[in-house]
Design an enzyme around this catalytic site. Structure first.
Site, mmCIF file in Angstrom:
data_model
loop_
_atom_site.group_PDB
_atom_site.id
_atom_site.type_symbol
_atom_site.label_atom_id
_atom_site.label_comp_id
_atom_site.label_asym_id
_atom_site.label_seq_id
_atom_site.Cartn_x
_atom_site.Cartn_y
_atom_site.Cartn_z
ATOM 1 N N SER A 239 132.493 -15.125 25.969
ATOM 2 C CA SER A 239 132.570 -14.293 24.776
ATOM 3 C C SER A 239 133.698 -13.277 24.932
ATOM 4 O O SER A 239 134.122 -12.970 26.059
ATOM 5 C CB SER A 239 131.241 -13.549 24.562
ATOM 6 N N TYR A 252 124.301 -8.420 27.365
ATOM 7 C CA TYR A 252 125.104 -9.550 26.891
ATOM 8 C C TYR A 252 126.493 -9.541 27.528
ATOM 9 O O TYR A 252 126.966 -10.570 28.034
ATOM 10 C CB TYR A 252 125.226 -9.488 25.369
#
Length: 364
Positions: A239, A252
């Site tokens: 990501s 995350y």
């Protein structure tokens, strides 16, 4: 205008237009025309101005100076050459300094494994791979959608990727029913925006299990055969959060940064530990994507000014990368490439970026 400012403004253009502007095949001939045939260029500009209604009154005088135009074209030409050289070096470095695509791929005879393939990015990736003729094994804890049930090339294996035992059992079933996979896409991922002090231990272990540790479990099952035949492709879906950590996203960001580190170590081990340079590795860094993963949070992000990607915008580049038979790094959208270098920026500049993004992300 300084070249750094020019580059920054041009980088804001869309990819097709930006590629055209930075193309040395465009700026080079224009530069030659401006510097070696200035009279002809002036004549051309004036003729064009006369042909466009209402433009002549704003047209430059017959003796207008082309030196500024020449300077801009020199900068564009130089930047175009540097960008192309940089891309070539990046491509070679990611492929064990090999300039050509790897050989021996035959899509109808290839088998791919996709974790988290029942929804979102994973589901579209599975469908696109199947459309190429590959047989695809979906490893997911949730049942596949109805659209997959009648596709003979898609096979579902219920699997909890956070459990090494569950992954091993699914891997045995894949090998028994389909054969040895040559493509592994570690796509499964979860998130739940939450401040550090509110994060429970059980959820923390779960998110690292799905986003990071599962990569070890799947690779330990499927990589040995790829190494044995010196052919394969492991895709790690990380990501943009791998590079920038924001409030309520420590879990995350940390788990995706771990996925990036996993990819880098795996790439190095394949070359130097296992001597298998034809086993390709690709890491994917999408920005925020509107998927079931962030349902309920997407509207908040958009109100904060975040441009959400679609699953299609991520799945398509992944499949194209596999089709290219080359390893690499995909940052999606390409306009976010600059952020990947944030760790090398001065601390004050890093903090300014994090402060700006952090305040924006917390706006209601």
């Amino acid at each position: 205008m300084p070249s750094s400012v020019l580059y920054s403004r041009l980088h804001e253009l869309g990819p097709p237009l930006r590629d055209l502007v930075f193309s040395p095949f465009l700026s080079g001939p224009l530069l030659l025309a401006v510097t070696h045939a200035p009279d002809a260029v002036r004549h051309l500009v004036l003729n064009l101005a006369r042909r466009v209604p209402g433009l002549l009154q704003h047209a430059p005088p017959p003796n207008f100076d082309l030196s500024t135009v020449a300077t801009v074209l020199r900068v564009l030409f130089a930047l175009g050459i540097v960008r192309r050289l940089n891309r070539a070096l990046n491509n070679a470095a990611a492929n064990a300094w090999r300039l050509t695509a790897s050989k021996g791929w035959d899509w109808p005879n290839e088998i791919a494994v996709v974790t988290g393939g029942s929804s979102g990015i994973g589901m579209l990736t599975v469908e696109k791979l199947a459309a190429l003729g590959l047989r695809v094994a979906v490893l997911d804890i949730q049942d596949p959608p109805k659209s997959m049930e009648n596709n003979a090339r898609i096979h579902f294996f219920k699997c909890d990727v956070t459990s090494s035992e569950s992954v091993a059992a699914a891997a045995d079933a894949v090998r028994r029913e389909l054969g040895h996979p040559s493509i592994l896409i570690n796509n499964a991922g979860i998130t739940s925006p939450m401040a550090i002090l509110k994060m429970s231990e059980s959820y923390l272990r779960k998110i690292f299990g799905v986003n990071s540790m599962s990569h070890w479990f799947t690779v330990q099952q499927f990589l040995p055969h790829m190494i044995e035949v010196n052919k394969g492709h492991v895709v790690t879906v990380a990501s943009i959060a791998s590079f920038v950590a924001l409030p309520t996203a420590a879990d995350y960001s940390a788990s995706k940064a771990a996925a990036l580190a996993f990819h880098e170590s795996l790439t190095s081990e394949l070359k130097h530990t296992y001597k298998a340079p034809n086993v390709l590795t690709t890491v994917v860094h999408p920005n925020f994507v509107r998927t079931p993963l962030i349902e309920g949070w997407a509207d908040h992000l958009e109100r904060s000014g975040v441009r959400m990607l679609t699953s299609e915008q991520v799945a398509e580049p992944i499949v194209q990368q596999i089709k290219s038979r080359k390893a690499g790094q995909l940052i999606i959208p390409r306009s976010a490439t600059l952020i990947s270098g944030i760790r090398g920026w001065p601390t004050w500049l890093q903090e300014l970026v994090r402060d700006t993004l952090g305040r924006s992300s917390l706006k209601s």
